[in-house]
Scaffold this motif. Structure first.
Motif, short mmCIF file in Angstrom:
data_model
loop_
_atom_site.label_atom_id
_atom_site.label_comp_id
_atom_site.label_asym_id
_atom_site.label_seq_id
_atom_site.Cartn_x
_atom_site.Cartn_y
_atom_site.Cartn_z
N ALA A 107 37.76 48.52 34.59
CA ALA A 107 37.84 47.06 34.69
C ALA A 107 38.95 46.51 33.79
O ALA A 107 39.70 45.61 34.19
N LEU A 108 39.07 47.04 32.60
CA LEU A 108 40.10 46.61 31.67
C LEU A 108 41.49 46.88 32.25
O LEU A 108 42.37 46.01 32.23
N MET A 109 41.68 48.06 32.80
CA MET A 109 42.97 48.40 33.36
C MET A 109 43.25 47.58 34.63
O MET A 109 44.38 47.15 34.84
N ALA A 110 42.23 47.34 35.42
CA ALA A 110 42.41 46.52 36.63
C ALA A 110 42.78 45.09 36.26
O ALA A 110 43.63 44.48 36.89
N SER A 111 42.16 44.56 35.21
CA SER A 111 42.47 43.19 34.80
C SER A 111 43.90 43.11 34.28
O SER A 111 44.57 42.10 34.45
#
Length: 142
Positions: free
Chosen positions: A114-118
């Motif tokens: 999720a962090l990388m996608a954001s």
């Protein structure tokens, strides 16, 4: 004062519950990770205060003191977040990929993804705010 009878094997005093042994073991483990947890909490506080560089300094100190440590995976997630906050996306991506490859079933995998996608979604918007032209190939190169 009565003395506890001792198990002939020496394993534990007679009459002591295995559940009690488990509770004592859990309490001992919690106490042993307290210093490492305090450093992670301090790094998290720095990140919340927009001091990603300070967070990385604390995470470096945690790594020097504990190595992988009991809370190493949690430290990786915080390090990814700090690196992204500093604009060091390549380092964050490489770290996230290594983490996901070595911990494929970790419950922390979802937050890392999720962090990388954001960060992927935020990159074009950040460029636009900075007045930098965005081309489709720009996102693929990062």
């Amino acid at each position: 004062i009565a003395r506890a009878e001792i198990d002939p094997t020496g394993a534990r005093p007679l009459g002591r519950e295995p559940r009690l042994d488990a509770a004592v073991s859990a309490a001992s483990k919690t106490a042993s990770i307290a210093p490492e947890l305090a450093l992670l909490d301090a790094a998290r506080a720095r990140l919340s205060g927009s001091d990603a560089a300070g967070a990385l300094e604390i995470l470096d100190a945690r790594e020097a003191r504990f190595g992988r440590g009991a809370l190493g995976p949690e430290a990786v997630v915080l390090r990814c977040e700090a690196l992204l906050a500093l604009g060091r996306k390549g380092e964050a991506t490489a770290l996230a990929e290594r983490f996901l490859a070595s911990h494929p079933t970790s419950p922390l995998g979802a937050p890392v993804r999720a962090l990388m996608a954001s960060s992927e979604r935020a990159a074009p918007a950040a460029r636009e705010r900075a007045g930098v032209a965005t081309f489709p190939s720009d996102d693929a190169d990062e």
